[in-house]
Design a protein around this motif. Structure first.
Motif, PDB file in Angstrom:
ATOM      1  N   ALA B  57       0.841  -1.198   0.000  1.00 33.70           N
ATOM      2  CA  ALA B  57       0.000   0.000   0.000  1.00 33.70           C
ATOM      3  C   ALA B  57       0.879   1.252   0.000  1.00 33.70           C
ATOM      4  CB  ALA B  57      -0.923  -0.012   1.209  1.00 33.70           C
ATOM      5  N   TYR B  58       1.956   1.200   0.791  1.00 29.54           N
ATOM      6  CA  TYR B  58       2.858   2.356   0.861  1.00 29.54           C
ATOM      7  C   TYR B  58       3.564   2.625  -0.469  1.00 29.54           C
ATOM      8  CZ  TYR B  58       3.181   4.653   5.372  1.00 29.54           C
ATOM      9  OH  TYR B  58       2.937   5.455   6.442  1.00 29.54           O
ATOM     10  N   LYS B  60       2.373   2.266  -3.345  1.00 35.39           N
ATOM     11  CA  LYS B  60       1.428   3.010  -4.170  1.00 35.39           C
ATOM     12  C   LYS B  60       1.375   4.468  -3.710  1.00 35.39           C
ATOM     13  CE  LYS B  60       0.035  -0.363  -6.682  1.00 35.39           C
ATOM     14  NZ  LYS B  60       0.535  -0.443  -8.036  1.00 35.39           N
ATOM     15  N   TYR B  61       1.381   4.661  -2.401  1.00 33.81           N
ATOM     16  CA  TYR B  61       1.323   6.010  -1.853  1.00 33.81           C
ATOM     17  C   TYR B  61       2.529   6.825  -2.313  1.00 33.81           C
ATOM     18  CZ  TYR B  61       0.924   9.814   1.481  1.00 33.81           C
ATOM     19  OH  TYR B  61       0.800  11.059   2.044  1.00 33.81           O
ATOM     20  N   TYR B  66      -2.711   7.716  -5.369  1.00 30.17           N
ATOM     21  CA  TYR B  66      -3.410   7.788  -4.082  1.00 30.17           C
ATOM     22  C   TYR B  66      -4.703   6.984  -4.044  1.00 30.17           C
ATOM     23  CZ  TYR B  66       0.020  11.384  -3.297  1.00 30.17           C
ATOM     24  OH  TYR B  66       1.202  12.046  -3.157  1.00 30.17           O
ATOM     25  N   SER B  69      -3.508   3.548  -3.361  1.00 29.82           N
ATOM     26  CA  SER B  69      -2.992   3.366  -2.002  1.00 29.82           C
ATOM     27  C   SER B  69      -4.142   3.383  -1.006  1.00 29.82           C
ATOM     28  CB  SER B  69      -1.951   4.421  -1.668  1.00 29.82           C
ATOM     29  OG  SER B  69      -2.530   5.691  -1.561  1.00 29.82           O
ATOM     30  N   SER B  96      -4.187   9.506   1.898  1.00 28.23           N
ATOM     31  CA  SER B  96      -4.213   9.228   0.462  1.00 28.23           C
ATOM     32  C   SER B  96      -5.367   9.973  -0.180  1.00 28.23           C
ATOM     33  CB  SER B  96      -4.410   7.734   0.196  1.00 28.23           C
ATOM     34  OG  SER B  96      -3.369   6.998   0.762  1.00 28.23           O
TER      35      SER B  96
END
Lengths: 817, 260
Positions: B57-58, B60-61, B66, B69, B96
């Protein structure tokens, strides 16, 4: 495979299912898992030691569901290993299932296999369960049934994969069988209509026959059901209110043909008798009857009745609009058949008028690129007004014309608030790209190869251009237009232009303000009488600003636009550029300051294939009258002229369906000078003939006007660089081949006539060169309008033999004249 | 590059995971993300699964994706509600969505989503160390919505749709009673109401001028030191004069009506 079992024999206390009890979790263990990590599994359950849970209760159910959701287990079995007082010890007994390592198809074409993979949910690494196998089998079968293979057989074979432990490979075997088509459709029980007429109503269910090459005769269950409804709709429309399909059967003719037999019961044909209104206080019966427009003895057509009561876009008015356009948002109408006598029906229309609703808040959703104000200022629904359905629909049209949103997806959602008699309106839009980038190379204008690079940003934002963060990829959202165009073929011809438009200057009224800059360079070389090459060039640099306004008077279809422009011409060897103009040889620099005003009205219903409406425009161009102040008039340092152009175009649809359209046009143009002493210069003159695109020696600062059936520019007075007065009349009959918005195609036949005069003494609006011909046009969103015409010029042109007669013309772009 | 491609194709779960972590540490989020994505189904049921999910997930962030994420932080919170990272995931989801929130004059769906995610976060982790940041973000977002509503109301005023402006500004006052923009909104409402009265037909003018006076009186009570006071007073004076005039001419008008 999910079991919640509690109570091993050693448990001290048994669990009473009738009375759930709270326990604290004393311990969680996982058993049965060979390949999976116990701690992760426990974490996945969402349970923790020390949690208080109810047994039996939701918590354990949820834990099982969570494990199950991972799709890696074949079975989950929860047991309480031990219960000590308030503490419960849980054990999750897990059965691991083999995972899918790979799968392949057999008996399936490669392209089909790709399509099927989209439809099935076989992911590598997933646990293979019976449910997964079943759903895969059905999905594949359905895929083939939709393609007409009704007898497709699907078998899935599992083999253990030796490479990865605890996994299997699947082979999906498909036997498509023969493609099944409809061999015969038989309709029985019909008396009022022929079989042929009824079969025509079945839109997707068609018989196979050798001459129907383009008709699909596949059998699809869902389409078939839909078509049966269409058949009944057709009967209802014709007054057969009771028509039903008594039975329908599908039988096998042979392996690849099926037959369909439909038995209908038509029932009686019904007619309207008495129509009465109830509950109407605002409008009396006479008004409502007039709007409804149905009379005693009319065929009973439920669909038409509903249309006239609720929404009738073709007639433009209906009973509901009478109320809904005046704020009666809660208006309801219910038609009730109060008596059916023989073939006559008495109708009572029960109305509930409700109260008027005022618009309160307007909101927009989905504008991820376009600013609120650009959308809001176009809407015709305003807070404080009475709700009006017509204005709602008008607003939708206004949003669609902006071009920033997908017209199919503009949503309007009135949210009424009965308590205080108001309504909020929520508009939803979906942005679509509408910037255009053109990169083209072509052969044209007598110049040889010409390359074009163009960029049109239709939803530009100058305000955001200063902020680098707003560039994604260009600053957008304020509804401004920026167009950039570069056209060149090496040294001979170059043209650059840049224009910027703000459609609502000042933000108060739709006053479109445009600034444009342009520069073009043209070089000629031509052999003179002695066979030597002579060179000439002309550079034109220009700037212009214009302000266009929509007018409210005489009606809101009028626009007025004023512009001011300055062009500087820089040239050498003017005699070559403007042949036949004695003083052109002295031309070096020239300046053209002009004021252009144009007053026009446009009520054409739509731009690509207009069917009705008209457009009329008068454009006048003035330069300052230098010759009135100075006597040295003709050195062209400061160009002076006034120019008048009048264009009118009418569209009428001639056939009932509105397809056959007659377009009649008239065009006039005049150039004059301010004082009788001064001559009219070589600039801005008219050259008539051909496609109007300026064929051979295309020169800027000249007005090219088409006249089909004659060669390009052939109707130009002899011995002049161009005429100073022209007129042209056109009658065109158009018929569409395709009205698909992606590619509109129509054919046309025309008769036109025009002439171009070198002096006002010769001017005669009835002395014309006539022509007739045929042609076709294709409009594609990406390319604009393209077309060709074949014209036959009927009159000989004195001094230019052979320019009339059969001529082909290629047409690029929408031409005004 | 070739090393990375080899890793992508490799079947060695442990090696791949270690490499993913290394890429992540070095800020090569795209590569780390691609490796983790590949690994995820294989790590299912293993101890690294939880952390892999969280880091994914991070990635993607950090790649500024966003929406993705947000989706993965939410999924993480649902899959591992008891994880030590759950609190951070909930906060990062809100963050996000906040990053996805566009400028105020565009659709604010993400803003609304971010605000509800923040509310949910604050409710669930009232003791969180991210609390202060969450509050600041929340305030910024709600200011954005305020400004949007105010600006759209003001637009009706600019377009000279005075009645619409009065209604929209009144809605603004009702929806955002504590907004700092209320002073200007209140003043604009006087202005709009005055012009609305001025443009009305004579029979309705008295009532509408009366409303100017009412709104003005409320304005003076609420903002006794307003910078708009002087201009507002002008509208008050003009309305009073107009009312006076109407009272004078009102008599004969009524008389002619009765004679007819």
């Amino acid at each position: 495979q999910i079991r919640l079992g509690v109570g091993s024999s050693s448990a001290a206390a048994s669990i009473d299912y009738a009375n759930p009890r709270k326990y604290e979790i004393g311990g969680i263990t996982v058993s049965g898992a060979k390949f999976l990590d116990p701690n992760t599994l426990i974490s996945l359950t969402g349970l923790k030691i020390g949690d208080e849970i109810e047994v039996p209760g939701d918590a354990i159910g949820r834990a099982i569901q969570k494990l199950w959701d991972q799709g890696i287990l074949g079975g989950v079995d929860v047991r309480a290993t031990k219960i000590e007082g308030d503490k419960i010890y849980l054990d999750f007994f897990l059965t691991e299932r083999p995972r899918l390592s790979r799968f392949e198809f057999s008996g399936v074409s490669k392209s089909n296999a790709e399509d099927i993979q989209e439809k099935i949910s076989l992911n590598k690494g997933r646990v293979v369960t019976d449910a997964l196998l079943n759903s895969t089998r059905t999905a594949v079968q359905k895929f083939y049934q939709e393609k007409g293979f009704l007898n497709a057989q699907v078998v899935i074979k599992q083999t253990p994969d030796s490479v990865i432990a605890n996994s299997v490979a699947l082979e999906i075997k498909v036997d498509k069988g023969e493609k099944v088509k409809i061999g015969d459709i038989e309709i029985a029980g019909n008396e009022a209509f022929s079989d042929r007429k009824l079969k025509k109503q079945l839109k997707k269910t068609k018989e196979k026959s050798f001459y129907k090459i383009f008709t699909s005769s596949k059998f699809q269950k869902s389409e078939y059901e839909q078509d049966k409804k269409l058949l009944i709709d057709f009967y209802n429309k014709e007054g057969y209110r009771d028509a039903t399909i008594v039975s329908d059967s599908i039988y096998k003719i042979n392996d690849d043909r099926i037959g369909i037999r439909l038995v209908v019961d038509e029932g009686n044909k019904y007619y309207f008798r008495n129509i009465t209104w109830r509950g109407n206080y605002i409008y009396d019966d006479a008004v409502l009857n007039r709007v409804l427009g149905l009379e005693k003895g009319d065929v009973y057509n439920k669909e038409e009745l509903d249309k006239r009561l609720n929404y009738d876009p073709t007639r433009g008015t209906d009973v509901t609009s009478l109320y809904m356009d005046d704020g009666y948002l809660f208006f309801q109408i219910e038609p009730v058949e109060v008596a059916v006598v023989g073939d006559s029906i008495d109708l009572e229309l029960r109305i509930s008028e409700g109260s008027q609703a005022k618009i309160n808040a307007i909101t927009i959703q989905g504008n991820t690129k376009t600013s609120d104000h650009v959308v809001l200022r176009e809407l015709r629904t305003l807070p404080g007004q009475n709700f009006s359905r017509a204005m709602l629909i008008r607003s939708q049209r206004e949003l669609a014309t902006l071009g920033y949103f997908d017209p199919e997806k503009i949503g309007m959602n009135p949210i009424p608030n009965q308590e205080n008699g108001t309504v909020d309106i929520q508009y939803t839009v979906e942005e679509r790209p509408n910037d255009q980038i053109t990169l083209s190379g072509g052969w044209g204008g007598g110049l040889g190869a010409v390359g074009t690079v163009g960029l049109v940003l239709n939803n530009f934002s100058l305000r955001k251009a200063g902020n680098w963060k707003e560039w994604r990829p260009v600053p957008s959202g304020d509804g401004q237009r920026l167009a950039l165009n570069v056209q060149a073929n090496g040294k001979r011809y170059q043209s650059y232009s840049l224009s910027f438009t703000e459609p609502w200057l000042g933000g108060r009224r739709p006053n479109a303000f445009t600034v444009s800059l342009s520069k073009s360079i043209q070089r000629f070389s031509q052999a003179n009488d002695l066979g030597q090459l002579e060179d000439a060039h002309i550079d034109i640099t220009g700037v212009s600003t214009s302000l266009g306004r929509r007018l409210r008077w005489p009606d809101d279809n009028f626009t007025l636009s004023n512009s001011l422009s300055y062009y500087r011409y820089n040239m050498s060897n003017g005699a070559l550029i403007f042949p036949n103009y004695a003083e052109a040889a002295n031309l070096k620099d020239a300046n053209n300051i002009s004021f252009i005003t144009s007053f026009s009205r446009n009520s054409i219903d739509q731009p690509t294939y207009p069917r009705m409406g008209s457009s009329i425009g008068l454009t006048a161009t003035f330069t300052p009258p230098y010759s009135l102040f100075k006597d040295n008039t003709n050195n062209f340092q400061w160009i002076e002229f006034h120019k008048w152009m009048f264009d009118a175009s009418w569209f009428h649809s001639l056939s009932g369906n509105g397809k056959l359209v007659l377009n009649t046009r008239a065009h006039f143009g005049f150039i004059g000078s301010y004082s009788s002493k001064s001559n009219i210069g070589p600039f801005e003159r008219f050259r008539l003939g051909g496609s109007g695109l300026g064929g051979g020696g295309f020169i800027v600062a000249t007005d090219y006007i088409g006249l089909r059936g004659y060669e390009d520019e052939s109707i130009t007075p002899l011995g002049t660089p161009g005429g100073i007065a022209f007129n042209k009349y056109v009658a065109e009959l158009r018929y569409p081949i395709s009205l698909n918005p992606a590619a509109t195609v129509f054919v046309l036949g025309f008769a036109e006539a025009g002439n171009n005069f070198g002096t006002y003494r010769e001017y005669d609006p009835f002395k014309l060169y006539r022509s007739v011909g045929l042609g076709a046009r294709v409009f594609m969103a990406a390319f604009g309008l393209l077309g060709f015409d074949y014209g036959w010029g009927l009159d000989d042109v004195p001094g230019r033999p052979g320019v009339n007669g059969g001529q082909f013309h290629f047409i690029i772009g929408q031409q005004i004249r | 590059c070739s090393k990375y491609n080899k890793l992508l194709k490799s079947d060695d779960v442990d090696k791949k995971y270690a490499a993913a972590l290394e890429y992540y540490e070095n800020g090569k989020y795209e590569r780390a993300g691609a490796l983790l994505e590949d690994l995820m189904p294989l790590l299912k049921g293993r101890s690294e699964y939880e952390r892999a999910n969280f880091l994914y997930a991070y990635t993607k962030y950090h790649q500024q994706l966003y929406l993705e994420s947000s989706f993965h932080f939410i999924t993480f919170g649902q899959t591992f509600p008891r994880s030590q990272y759950a609190e951070e995931a909930a906060f990062m989801n809100a963050k996000s969505l906040t990053n996805e929130s566009p400028s105020y004059n565009l659709d604010q769906q993400s803003t609304v989503q971010a605000m509800s995610a923040l509310q949910e976060f604050m409710r669930r982790y009232p003791q969180s160390k991210y609390m202060q940041e969450a509050n600041t973000i929340y305030e910024d977002l709600s200011k954005k919505i305020e400004l949007k509503t105010f600006d759209n109301a003001k637009m009706y005023y600019q377009l000279r749709y005075f009645l619409s402006a009065v209604i929209a500004l009144d809605n603004f006052r009702k929806n955002f009673p504590s907004s700092t923009l209320n002073e200007e909104a209140a003043f604009l409402r006087i202005d709009a109401q005055y012009h609305y009265a001025q443009q009305s037909i004579e029979s309705k003018q008295a009532e509408r001028y009366q409303q100017v006076i009412e709104i003005y009186q409320n304005f003076v009570d609420a903002y006794p030191n307003s910078k708009f006071l002087r201009s507002a007073e002008n509208f008050y004076d003009s309305s009073r004069k107009a009312l006076e005039q109407l009272n004078k001419t009102g008599q004969p008008a009524a008389a002619t009506a009765t004679t007819n």
